[in-house]
Design a protein around this motif. Structure first.
Motif, mmCIF file in Angstrom:
data_model
loop_
_atom_site.group_PDB
_atom_site.id
_atom_site.type_symbol
_atom_site.label_atom_id
_atom_site.label_comp_id
_atom_site.label_asym_id
_atom_site.label_seq_id
_atom_site.Cartn_x
_atom_site.Cartn_y
_atom_site.Cartn_z
ATOM 1 N N ASP A 137 112.614 13.666 -38.895
ATOM 2 C CA ASP A 137 113.817 13.908 -38.088
ATOM 3 C C ASP A 137 113.405 13.785 -36.611
ATOM 4 O O ASP A 137 112.276 13.380 -36.312
ATOM 5 C CB ASP A 137 114.430 15.281 -38.418
ATOM 6 N N LYS A 138 114.293 14.148 -35.712
ATOM 7 C CA LYS A 138 113.997 13.963 -34.281
ATOM 8 C C LYS A 138 112.732 14.728 -33.870
ATOM 9 O O LYS A 138 111.791 14.148 -33.324
ATOM 10 C CB LYS A 138 115.219 14.422 -33.463
ATOM 11 N N ALA A 139 112.714 16.016 -34.202
ATOM 12 C CA ALA A 139 111.576 16.845 -33.775
ATOM 13 C C ALA A 139 110.283 16.375 -34.444
ATOM 14 O O ALA A 139 109.246 16.209 -33.778
ATOM 15 C CB ALA A 139 111.847 18.311 -34.119
ATOM 16 N N GLY A 140 110.351 16.136 -35.748
ATOM 17 C CA GLY A 140 109.146 15.731 -36.497
ATOM 18 C C GLY A 140 108.612 14.392 -36.010
ATOM 19 O O GLY A 140 107.405 14.233 -35.792
ATOM 20 N N SER A 141 109.501 13.415 -35.855
ATOM 21 C CA SER A 141 109.039 12.083 -35.453
ATOM 22 C C SER A 141 108.473 12.111 -34.038
ATOM 23 O O SER A 141 107.441 11.493 -33.757
ATOM 24 C CB SER A 141 110.169 11.065 -35.582
ATOM 25 N N GLU A 142 109.103 12.869 -33.140
ATOM 26 C CA GLU A 142 108.593 12.911 -31.757
ATOM 27 C C GLU A 142 107.207 13.562 -31.720
ATOM 28 O O GLU A 142 106.304 13.093 -31.027
ATOM 29 C CB GLU A 142 109.577 13.661 -30.850
ATOM 30 N N ARG A 143 107.049 14.628 -32.502
ATOM 31 C CA ARG A 143 105.748 15.309 -32.529
ATOM 32 C C ARG A 143 104.667 14.382 -33.105
ATOM 33 O O ARG A 143 103.578 14.252 -32.558
ATOM 34 C CB ARG A 143 105.870 16.581 -33.387
ATOM 35 N N ALA A 144 104.994 13.720 -34.205
ATOM 36 C CA ALA A 144 103.994 12.875 -34.870
ATOM 37 C C ALA A 144 103.625 11.665 -34.014
ATOM 38 O O ALA A 144 102.446 11.318 -33.896
ATOM 39 C CB ALA A 144 104.530 12.423 -36.231
ATOM 40 N N VAL A 145 104.616 11.026 -33.414
ATOM 41 C CA VAL A 145 104.324 9.829 -32.602
ATOM 42 C C VAL A 145 103.504 10.214 -31.365
ATOM 43 O O VAL A 145 102.530 9.541 -31.012
ATOM 44 C CB VAL A 145 105.630 9.089 -32.225
ATOM 45 N N ASP A 156 96.134 3.154 -34.362
ATOM 46 C CA ASP A 156 96.721 1.815 -34.195
ATOM 47 C C ASP A 156 98.104 1.711 -34.815
ATOM 48 O O ASP A 156 98.860 0.796 -34.493
ATOM 49 C CB ASP A 156 95.826 0.758 -34.854
ATOM 50 N N PHE A 157 98.406 2.577 -35.794
ATOM 51 C CA PHE A 157 99.749 2.565 -36.409
ATOM 52 C C PHE A 157 99.991 3.922 -37.050
ATOM 53 O O PHE A 157 99.062 4.719 -37.243
ATOM 54 C CB PHE A 157 99.883 1.432 -37.447
ATOM 55 N N ILE A 158 101.241 4.161 -37.389
ATOM 56 C CA ILE A 158 101.582 5.395 -38.100
ATOM 57 C C ILE A 158 102.274 5.028 -39.414
ATOM 58 O O ILE A 158 103.043 4.057 -39.473
ATOM 59 C CB ILE A 158 102.468 6.326 -37.228
ATOM 60 N N GLU A 159 101.957 5.785 -40.456
ATOM 61 C CA GLU A 159 102.651 5.607 -41.742
ATOM 62 C C GLU A 159 103.691 6.704 -41.867
ATOM 63 O O GLU A 159 103.377 7.895 -41.847
ATOM 64 C CB GLU A 159 101.652 5.683 -42.902
ATOM 65 N N ILE A 160 104.929 6.278 -41.977
ATOM 66 C CA ILE A 160 106.054 7.218 -42.036
ATOM 67 C C ILE A 160 106.428 7.462 -43.496
ATOM 68 O O ILE A 160 106.690 6.513 -44.243
ATOM 69 C CB ILE A 160 107.272 6.632 -41.286
ATOM 70 N N ALA A 161 106.465 8.728 -43.890
ATOM 71 C CA ALA A 161 106.929 9.068 -45.239
ATOM 72 C C ALA A 161 108.450 8.977 -45.238
ATOM 73 O O ALA A 161 109.128 9.753 -44.567
ATOM 74 C CB ALA A 161 106.459 10.468 -45.608
ATOM 75 N N LEU A 162 108.955 8.017 -46.005
ATOM 76 C CA LEU A 162 110.401 7.751 -46.030
ATOM 77 C C LEU A 162 110.980 8.277 -47.340
ATOM 78 O O LEU A 162 111.594 7.534 -48.103
ATOM 79 C CB LEU A 162 110.609 6.238 -45.901
ATOM 80 N N LEU A 163 110.754 9.556 -47.578
ATOM 81 C CA LEU A 163 111.157 10.127 -48.874
ATOM 82 C C LEU A 163 112.667 10.285 -48.968
ATOM 83 O O LEU A 163 113.236 10.228 -50.045
ATOM 84 C CB LEU A 163 110.438 11.455 -49.093
ATOM 85 N N SER A 164 113.314 10.507 -47.832
ATOM 86 C CA SER A 164 114.785 10.605 -47.794
ATOM 87 C C SER A 164 115.300 9.619 -46.753
ATOM 88 O O SER A 164 115.651 10.002 -45.633
ATOM 89 C CB SER A 164 115.217 12.025 -47.400
ATOM 90 N N PRO A 165 115.347 8.332 -47.101
ATOM 91 C CA PRO A 165 115.704 7.315 -46.098
ATOM 92 C C PRO A 165 117.045 7.574 -45.423
ATOM 93 O O PRO A 165 117.206 7.289 -44.226
ATOM 94 C CB PRO A 165 115.737 6.010 -46.893
#
Ligand code: FUD
Length: 283
Positions: free
Chosen positions: A16-24, A33-42
């Motif tokens: 979500d917004k908070a999770g993605s901003e923190r992880a990136v 060099d890259f991030i793998e995003i868990a797309l469990l609930s697309p």
């Protein structure tokens, strides 16, 4: 899919917004060099916001998932699984991801207690064939990750993964290995890499307890030596299950903390893996 990346489970499994901003932000700070995003609930993902976030950070992405129980092809046939994977591929594409991979053939924690039947594998093959065709239309690659026998009864080894890929024969399909699963299933951890060499494009670097790389039983010199020997040029993704919500933790049977802390993984495990990858000229 190249270089040294990280699975988002280091920081969050909720994109979500908070999770993605923190992880990136964290992945950028640590120079991945890259991030793998868990797309469990697309459906819960905002692809435009994710794309903008990744582009601003100049961070390429790969997406991965396991299928929800309601669409497991072995149980329900291919149609619902294809619809789910088509939607996930569309979201991954809109995010800007180069590939979708993971347990694309079933559930994480899907076991029947019996070997896969011919009919189950037929349904899996039809599903993957149709999903790979959709990925190809989007210009994306599509992977399958064999997982250990306690998480799936369908595809456990590199050999089974290759058989499925060769049965389908789609050019954009690739084998995605994971050292945690290989440590359980392969006859010698390098074997999967050597056997899978023609299709291997992505690998999860995960310790035998899914915690701090270098602090468990994985024979990392054999892993890296085999990757170097086959001329591996795909993506290396560190995977440590620091942040696991209960619904995924149950499928994975990850009920205890896998490492002392996130900082220990980042301060000890990450340099361990990265230095060795450099030593073997993989990055
Ligand atoms: C599951 C696993 C993971 C999973 C991925 C999904 O056991 O190893 O790699 O496929 O986390 O995002």
């Amino acid at each position: 899919m190249k270089g040294f990346g990280v699975h988002t489970s280091m920081w969050t499994m909720t994109w979500d917004k908070a999770g993605s901003e923190r992880a990136v932000a964290a992945a950028t700070t640590h120079g991945f060099d890259f991030i793998e995003i868990a797309l469990l609930s697309p459906d819960a993902v905002d692809p435009t916001a994710s794309r903008e976030l990744l582009e601003a950070a100049e961070l390429p992405a790969v997406c991965s998932l396991g299928l929800p129980e309601a669409v497991w092809p072995s149980r329900h046939g291919p149609d619902d699984a294809v619809a789910f994977l088509t939607g996930a591929l569309d979201v991954a594409h809109a995010i800007g991801a180069e590939a979708l991979s993971g347990v694309t053939y079933g559930g994480i924690g899907e076991t029947t207690g019996t070997p896969p039947t011919t009919e189950e594998l037929d349904h899996v093959a039809i599903t993957l064939d149709r999903a790979a065709a959709h990925a190809a239309r989007l210009g994306m690659r599509f992977g399958i990750e064999p997982v250990n026998r306690y998480e799936s009864h369908l595809i456990n080894t590199a050999r089974q993964g290759i058989e499925m890929i060769e049965r389908i024969g789609a050019e954009n399909m690739f084998l995605h290995l994971d050292t945690y699963h290989m440590n359980i299933e392969e006859r010698g951890i390098a074997m999967g890499i050597l056997e899978g060499r023609d299709h291997l494009a992505y690998i999860h670097l995960s310790e035998s307890d899914r915690g701090t790389p270098g602090a468990g039983n994985v024979r990392w010199d054999e892993v890296y030596g085999a990757l170097a020997a086959v001329g591996f040029s795909g993506g290396l993704a560190m995977e440590s299950f620091i942040d696991m919500p209960p619904e995924i933790a149950n499928g994975l049977a990850v009920w205890r903390p896998v490492a002392e802390s996130r900082d220990v993984v980042l301060e000890r495990g990450l340099p361990f893996l990265r230095n060795k990858a450099a030593q073997y000229r993989l990055i």
